[in-house]
Each structure stands twice: as C-alpha cells, then as structure tokens.
Scaffold this motif. Structure first.
Motif, PDB file in Angstrom:
ATOM      1  N   GLY A  57       0.811  -1.216   0.000  1.00  0.00           N
ATOM      2  CA  GLY A  57       0.000   0.000   0.000  1.00  0.00           C
ATOM      3  C   GLY A  57       0.842   1.261   0.000  1.00  0.00           C
ATOM      4  N   THR A  58       1.910   1.276   0.770  1.00  0.00           N
ATOM      5  CA  THR A  58       2.874   2.380   0.768  1.00  0.00           C
ATOM      6  C   THR A  58       4.275   1.775   0.753  1.00  0.00           C
ATOM      7  OG1 THR A  58       2.963   2.498   3.181  1.00  0.00           O
ATOM      8  CG2 THR A  58       1.352   3.918   2.075  1.00  0.00           C
ATOM      9  N   TRP A  59       5.225   2.552   0.272  1.00  0.00           N
ATOM     10  CA  TRP A  59       6.605   2.078   0.211  1.00  0.00           C
ATOM     11  C   TRP A  59       7.321   2.441   1.497  1.00  0.00           C
ATOM     12  CZ3 TRP A  59       7.675  -1.406  -3.171  1.00  0.00           C
ATOM     13  CH2 TRP A  59       6.996  -1.428  -4.386  1.00  0.00           C
ATOM     14  N   GLU A  60       7.650   1.416   2.271  1.00  0.00           N
ATOM     15  CA  GLU A  60       8.421   1.598   3.491  1.00  0.00           C
ATOM     16  C   GLU A  60       9.684   0.772   3.352  1.00  0.00           C
ATOM     17  OE1 GLU A  60       6.284   1.125   7.145  1.00  0.00           O
ATOM     18  OE2 GLU A  60       4.463   1.935   6.252  1.00  0.00           O
ATOM     19  N   ALA A  61      10.791   1.450   3.101  1.00  0.00           N
ATOM     20  CA  ALA A  61      12.055   0.767   2.844  1.00  0.00           C
ATOM     21  C   ALA A  61      12.929   0.764   4.087  1.00  0.00           C
ATOM     22  CB  ALA A  61      12.790   1.441   1.696  1.00  0.00           C
ATOM     23  N   THR A  62      13.662  -0.328   4.251  1.00  0.00           N
ATOM     24  CA  THR A  62      14.628  -0.432   5.338  1.00  0.00           C
ATOM     25  C   THR A  62      16.031  -0.513   4.737  1.00  0.00           C
ATOM     26  OG1 THR A  62      14.448  -2.844   5.347  1.00  0.00           O
ATOM     27  CG2 THR A  62      13.025  -1.648   6.860  1.00  0.00           C
ATOM     28  N   VAL A  63      17.001  -0.019   5.481  1.00  0.00           N
ATOM     29  CA  VAL A  63      18.393  -0.050   5.027  1.00  0.00           C
ATOM     30  C   VAL A  63      18.936  -1.465   5.193  1.00  0.00           C
ATOM     31  CG1 VAL A  63      20.734   0.831   5.424  1.00  0.00           C
ATOM     32  CG2 VAL A  63      18.766   2.370   5.635  1.00  0.00           C
ATOM     33  N   LEU A  64      19.479  -2.018   4.108  1.00  0.00           N
ATOM     34  CA  LEU A  64      20.119  -3.331   4.149  1.00  0.00           C
ATOM     35  C   LEU A  64      21.623  -3.206   4.319  1.00  0.00           C
ATOM     36  CD1 LEU A  64      18.520  -5.642   1.446  1.00  0.00           C
ATOM     37  CD2 LEU A  64      18.347  -5.790   3.909  1.00  0.00           C
TER      38      LEU A  64
END
Length: 191
Positions: A122-129
C-alpha cells in the motif's frame, strides 16, 4: 568490485557493460556504473528477440538485470504503465537495482545505501540493508556461493533449506557485515 567477478561468474554469464547502455532519465550512479563495468550481470539469452535476461543469486532468488534492462525494471515502482505516469509516493532518489519476487532492492541515490521494500503493502516503506552497493553485492556473492556449493543438498525432502547450509550462509554474511547486520539481512531475504 573486480574481486566479486569470479563469485558472480558462477551464478551466470557476465559481460562488462559500459555506461552508454544506460537508458534512464537520471544519471547512472558511479557505484552502479562500476558494478556493471566490472561484474556485469548479463545472463542467458532465452529468446533472440528478448536478449540476455540477467542473473539470479542462487538460494535467495535476487535477480539483477543487464544494464540495458535496468531502467525498464523501474516500471511498477517509479511509474505505472508508461514512464510518463509517475507514481507519486515513489521517492525520486530511489532506483531499483535488483528484485526478489518483485520486492525491490533500491539504491538511494542521495545516501548511496541499499534499501529493501515489500511490494503490495500500500505504501513504500524501505529499510536499510547495507550502507553501500559494494557491500550489498559482496554479501550476496558470499551467501549465493554457499548455496550454490550445496547444490542438490541445499533443501530437504520437503523443500526446506537445510539448517547447516543456512548457518554456513549466515556465517559467510557475518564475515561481510558483522553479526547484527547479517541477522537483519537474513531476516529480510527469508521473509
């Protein structure tokens, strides 16, 4: 990046690709240009009209397209349907560099970090890899090499990853990222 060429060569055909193959409307980031020039995921040609399809890292199914297909990979993330129909909630500084079953691995053009996000949320929630592209590529090479060497023994009779191979891959990731970051990386890959 040159050191990673041998590892990635085990995953599929490679070919040095110059920046002039880039078809994007944003400048090709130097780290990404170096990756394609020095590692060069190319892949098999399945059909002549399609050309090379890129490579996939064994065991984790992270797929890298050849450079001339990288801009097309932005479809569904950066734009819907055609490149003129931008998706409003996709940050301008994000560039999809690989995917895992349509979940994007993203190079943040401002920070240089590699991020991960789930599609369909639904929304873009990115985490740092990882903090940068070379680290991301190095950890995938380490993990993919362990899984490739496991060959037919990788999974048990139920199709589950054998614990000894998962532990060996985690150990390889720890060598690149450290304990805590490797655990987080694996949690993301195994979602």
């Amino acid at each position: 990046m040159h050191a990673l060429h041998a590892s990635f060569a085990r995953f599929g055909p490679l070919q040095a690709q110059s920046a002039d193959l880039w078809q994007g409307d944003v400048p090709l980031p130097p780290a990404l240009a170096a990756f394609y020039a020095q590692v060069g995921p190319w892949g098999e040609t399945v059909h002549a009209s399609v050309g090379p399809v890129g490579i996939s890292v064994p065991g984790v199914n992270v797929a890298f397209p050849p450079l001339h297909r990288l801009w097309a990979l932005q479809a569904g993330y950066r734009w819907e349907g055609d490149a003129d129909a931008r998706i409003a909630d996709w940050p301008e500084q994000w560039l999809v560099i690989a995917d895992q079953n349509a979940d994007p691995f993203i190079l943040d053009l401002d920070s240089g970090q590699v991020l991960f996000a789930f599609h369909g949320a639904g929304t873009w929630e990115a985490t740092v890899l990882t903090e940068d592209l070379p680290t991301f590529v190095a950890v995938l090479a380490a993990v993919g090499t362990v899984y490739l060497e496991a060959d037919d023994d990788l999974e048990d009779d139920e199709g589950e990853l054998r614990d000894e191979h998962r532990q060996a891959a985690l150990h390889a990731a720890v060598a690149v990222l450290g304990d805590e970051a490797a655990d987080a990386f694996f949690d993301t890959l195994e979602w």
